[in-house]
Design a protein around this motif. Structure first.
Motif, PDB file in Angstrom:
ATOM      1  N   PHE A   1       0.867  -1.170   0.000  1.00 14.34           N
ATOM      2  CA  PHE A   1       0.000   0.000   0.000  1.00 14.34           C
ATOM      3  C   PHE A   1       0.907   1.224   0.000  1.00 14.34           C
ATOM      4  N   ARG A   2       0.307   2.373  -0.222  1.00 14.82           N
ATOM      5  CA  ARG A   2       1.071   3.623  -0.124  1.00 14.82           C
ATOM      6  C   ARG A   2       0.169   4.732   0.399  1.00 14.82           C
ATOM      7  N   GLN A   3       0.827   5.721   1.007  1.00 15.03           N
ATOM      8  CA  GLN A   3       0.102   6.881   1.515  1.00 15.03           C
ATOM      9  C   GLN A   3       0.846   8.140   1.115  1.00 15.03           C
ATOM     10  N   ALA A   4       0.213   8.924   0.275  1.00 24.57           N
ATOM     11  CA  ALA A   4       0.783  10.194  -0.155  1.00 24.57           C
ATOM     12  C   ALA A   4       0.438  11.265   0.874  1.00 24.57           C
ATOM     13  N   PRO A   5       1.221  12.335   0.900  1.00 20.72           N
ATOM     14  CA  PRO A   5       0.957  13.419   1.867  1.00 20.72           C
ATOM     15  C   PRO A   5      -0.463  13.950   1.740  1.00 20.72           C
ATOM     16  N   GLY A   6      -1.178  13.980   2.862  1.00 18.42           N
ATOM     17  CA  GLY A   6      -2.525  14.521   2.872  1.00 18.42           C
ATOM     18  C   GLY A   6      -3.593  13.628   2.287  1.00 18.42           C
ATOM     19  N   LYS A   7      -3.225  12.384   1.968  1.00 16.56           N
ATOM     20  CA  LYS A   7      -4.192  11.474   1.349  1.00 16.56           C
ATOM     21  C   LYS A   7      -4.355  10.210   2.175  1.00 16.56           C
ATOM     22  N   GLU A   8      -5.402   9.459   1.866  1.00 17.48           N
ATOM     23  CA  GLU A   8      -5.632   8.183   2.519  1.00 17.48           C
ATOM     24  C   GLU A   8      -4.651   7.134   1.989  1.00 17.48           C
ATOM     25  N   ARG A   9      -4.398   6.129   2.811  1.00 14.88           N
ATOM     26  CA  ARG A   9      -3.579   5.022   2.356  1.00 14.88           C
ATOM     27  C   ARG A   9      -4.343   4.260   1.275  1.00 14.88           C
ATOM     28  N   GLU A  10      -3.618   3.874   0.218  1.00 15.48           N
ATOM     29  CA  GLU A  10      -4.274   3.202  -0.900  1.00 15.48           C
ATOM     30  C   GLU A  10      -3.525   1.948  -1.318  1.00 15.48           C
TER      31      GLU A  10
ATOM     32  N   ASP B   1      -5.087   0.203 -10.697  1.00 15.11           N
ATOM     33  CA  ASP B   1      -5.027   0.713 -12.076  1.00 15.11           C
ATOM     34  C   ASP B   1      -3.940   1.766 -12.240  1.00 15.11           C
ATOM     35  N   SER B   2      -3.695   2.530 -11.192  1.00 16.72           N
ATOM     36  CA  SER B   2      -2.741   3.634 -11.276  1.00 16.72           C
ATOM     37  C   SER B   2      -1.300   3.174 -11.468  1.00 16.72           C
ATOM     38  N   VAL B   3      -1.012   1.911 -11.162  1.00 19.37           N
ATOM     39  CA  VAL B   3       0.372   1.420 -11.277  1.00 19.37           C
ATOM     40  C   VAL B   3       0.510   0.275 -12.262  1.00 19.37           C
TER      41      VAL B   3
ATOM     42  N   ASP C   1       3.615   9.322  -7.681  1.00 23.47           N
ATOM     43  CA  ASP C   1       3.983   8.105  -6.947  1.00 23.47           C
ATOM     44  C   ASP C   1       4.663   8.426  -5.621  1.00 23.47           C
ATOM     45  N   THR C   2       4.915   9.706  -5.370  1.00 19.70           N
ATOM     46  CA  THR C   2       5.492  10.117  -4.092  1.00 19.70           C
ATOM     47  C   THR C   2       4.591   9.669  -2.945  1.00 19.70           C
ATOM     48  N   ALA C   3       5.143   8.909  -2.021  1.00 15.52           N
ATOM     49  CA  ALA C   3       4.349   8.373  -0.909  1.00 15.52           C
ATOM     50  C   ALA C   3       5.250   7.588   0.032  1.00 15.52           C
ATOM     51  N   VAL C   4       4.694   7.268   1.178  1.00 20.30           N
ATOM     52  CA  VAL C   4       5.296   6.251   2.021  1.00 20.30           C
ATOM     53  C   VAL C   4       4.683   4.916   1.607  1.00 20.30           C
TER      54      VAL C   4
ATOM     55  N   GLY D   1       7.070   1.304   6.863  1.00 17.18           N
ATOM     56  CA  GLY D   1       7.015   2.144   5.672  1.00 17.18           C
ATOM     57  C   GLY D   1       8.381   2.599   5.199  1.00 17.18           C
ATOM     58  N   THR D   2       8.464   2.858   3.907  1.00 21.79           N
ATOM     59  CA  THR D   2       9.679   3.414   3.315  1.00 21.79           C
ATOM     60  C   THR D   2       9.256   4.529   2.367  1.00 21.79           C
ATOM     61  N   GLN D   3       9.976   5.639   2.431  1.00 21.44           N
ATOM     62  CA  GLN D   3       9.579   6.859   1.722  1.00 21.44           C
ATOM     63  C   GLN D   3      10.121   6.847   0.292  1.00 21.44           C
ATOM     64  N   VAL D   4       9.254   7.177  -0.642  1.00 19.60           N
ATOM     65  CA  VAL D   4       9.662   7.418  -2.030  1.00 19.60           C
ATOM     66  C   VAL D   4       9.277   8.857  -2.351  1.00 19.60           C
ATOM     67  N   ARG D   5      10.270   9.650  -2.759  1.00 19.21           N
ATOM     68  CA  ARG D   5       9.984  11.054  -3.025  1.00 19.21           C
ATOM     69  C   ARG D   5      10.743  11.530  -4.237  1.00 19.21           C
TER      70      ARG D   5
END
Length: 124
Positions: free
Chosen positions: A37-46, A62-64, A90-93, A119-123
Motif C-alpha cells: 500500500f502507499r500513503q501520499a501526503p494529505g491522502k488516505e492510504r491506498e 489501475d494507477s500502477v 507516486d510520491t508516498a510512504v 514504511g519506506t519513503q519514495v519522493r
C-alpha cells in the motif's frame, strides 16, 4: 511475532526506477499473500499491489498497472515492488502488509491485512 521491514525507498526522478523490498519474519512466509500500500501526503492510504503465497497470482491498482511489478522470493522471505516509469504522483510512504490467515487471496481493502511494516519513503 510477525515483523515486516521495508527498505529501498529514496529520492527518484520522473521516469526513473526503484525497487522496494520487504523482509518478513515470525511465521512461514510462503503460506501467506503479501501486499503493498502507499500513503501520499494529505491522502488516505491506498492499495498498490498484491501477490499470492506462491507468487503466481498478482493484482494491481489501475494507477500502477504496467509500471510496477510485485514479486516474492519465498526462500528469502522477501517481497519486492519494482517500480518503473515513476511519476511525481507516486510520491508516498510505501507499506508492506500481510494478512492474518494463510492461503487467503487478499484484495485491495486495508481491513484484509493485519500486519504492517513501518514504511519506506519514495519522493521526488
Amino acid at each position: 511475532q510477525v515483523q515486516l521491514v521495508e527498505s529501498g525507498g529514496g529520492l527518484v526522478q520522473a521516469g526513473g526506477s526503484l525497487r522496494l523490498s520487504c523482509a518478513a519474519s515470525g511465521r512461514t512466509f510462503s503460506h501467506y499473500a503479501m501486499g503493498w500500500f502507499r500513503q501520499a501526503p494529505g491522502k488516505e492510504r491506498e492499495f498498490v499491489a498484491r501477490i499470492n503465497w506462491s507468487g503466481v497470482l498478482t493484482y494491481y491498482a489501475d494507477s500502477v498497472k504496467g509500471r510496477f511489478t510485485i514479486s516474492r522470493d519465498n526462500d528469502k522471505n522477501t517481497v519486492y515492488l519494482q517500480m518503473n516509469s515513476l511519476k511525481p504522483e507516486d510520491t508516498a510512504v510505501y507499506y508492506c502488509t500481510a494478512p492474518n490467515y494463510p492461503w487467503i487471496m487478499t484484495g485491495p481493502r486495508q481491513d484484509e491485512y493485519s500486519y504492517w511494516g513501518q514504511g519506506t519513503q519514495v519522493r521526488f
